[in-house]
Motif scaffolding. Sequence first.
Motif, PDB file in Angstrom:
ATOM      1  N   ASN A   3       0.846  -1.193   0.000  1.00 49.13           N
ATOM      2  CA  ASN A   3       0.000   0.000   0.000  1.00 49.13           C
ATOM      3  C   ASN A   3       0.880   1.241   0.000  1.00 49.13           C
ATOM      4  N   THR A  12      -5.084   5.350   1.446  1.00 47.82           N
ATOM      5  CA  THR A  12      -3.915   4.634   0.945  1.00 47.82           C
ATOM      6  C   THR A  12      -4.366   3.737  -0.197  1.00 47.82           C
ATOM      7  N   ARG A  13      -3.511   3.562  -1.181  1.00 47.31           N
ATOM      8  CA  ARG A  13      -3.828   2.727  -2.343  1.00 47.31           C
ATOM      9  C   ARG A  13      -3.157   1.372  -2.170  1.00 47.31           C
ATOM     10  N   ASN A  15      -2.093  -2.004  -3.898  1.00 47.13           N
ATOM     11  CA  ASN A  15      -1.806  -2.624  -5.191  1.00 47.13           C
ATOM     12  C   ASN A  15      -1.634  -4.127  -4.977  1.00 47.13           C
ATOM     13  N   GLN A  48      -5.847  -2.302  -8.141  1.00 48.92           N
ATOM     14  CA  GLN A  48      -5.591  -1.450  -6.991  1.00 48.92           C
ATOM     15  C   GLN A  48      -6.911  -1.043  -6.356  1.00 48.92           C
ATOM     16  N   ASP A  50      -8.539   1.739  -3.315  1.00 50.50           N
ATOM     17  CA  ASP A  50      -8.309   2.872  -2.425  1.00 50.50           C
ATOM     18  C   ASP A  50      -9.018   2.598  -1.108  1.00 50.50           C
ATOM     19  N   GLU A  52     -10.102   4.111   2.337  1.00 51.59           N
ATOM     20  CA  GLU A  52     -10.319   5.370   3.054  1.00 51.59           C
ATOM     21  C   GLU A  52     -10.501   5.060   4.525  1.00 51.59           C
TER      22      GLU A  52
END
Length: 81
Positions: A3, A12-13, A15, A48, A50, A52
């Motif tokens: 992340n 944060t993303r 992957n 990916q 996101d 929150e």
Amino acid sequence: MENEPNPFNTVTRINYTLPANVSEASIVISTMNGQQIRTYQDLTESGQLDFESERLETGVYNCTLYVDGQPVASRKMILNR
């Protein structure tokens, strides 16, 4: 699986890439005590997400990738407000 950014403030993303021949995969976000915060299902081969943090408290959270019911990767995510 990783992340970015880590530590993160609000978003944060995550992957990820799934191994070949997977019939079911999910990513589970949980507290260090094992309480599940969110589950992402029906993942594609790679992608990916996101994440929150919404109303979560500052702290360390686990992000675990499950493939066909088994955990295959886990990372710690640090929420720093």
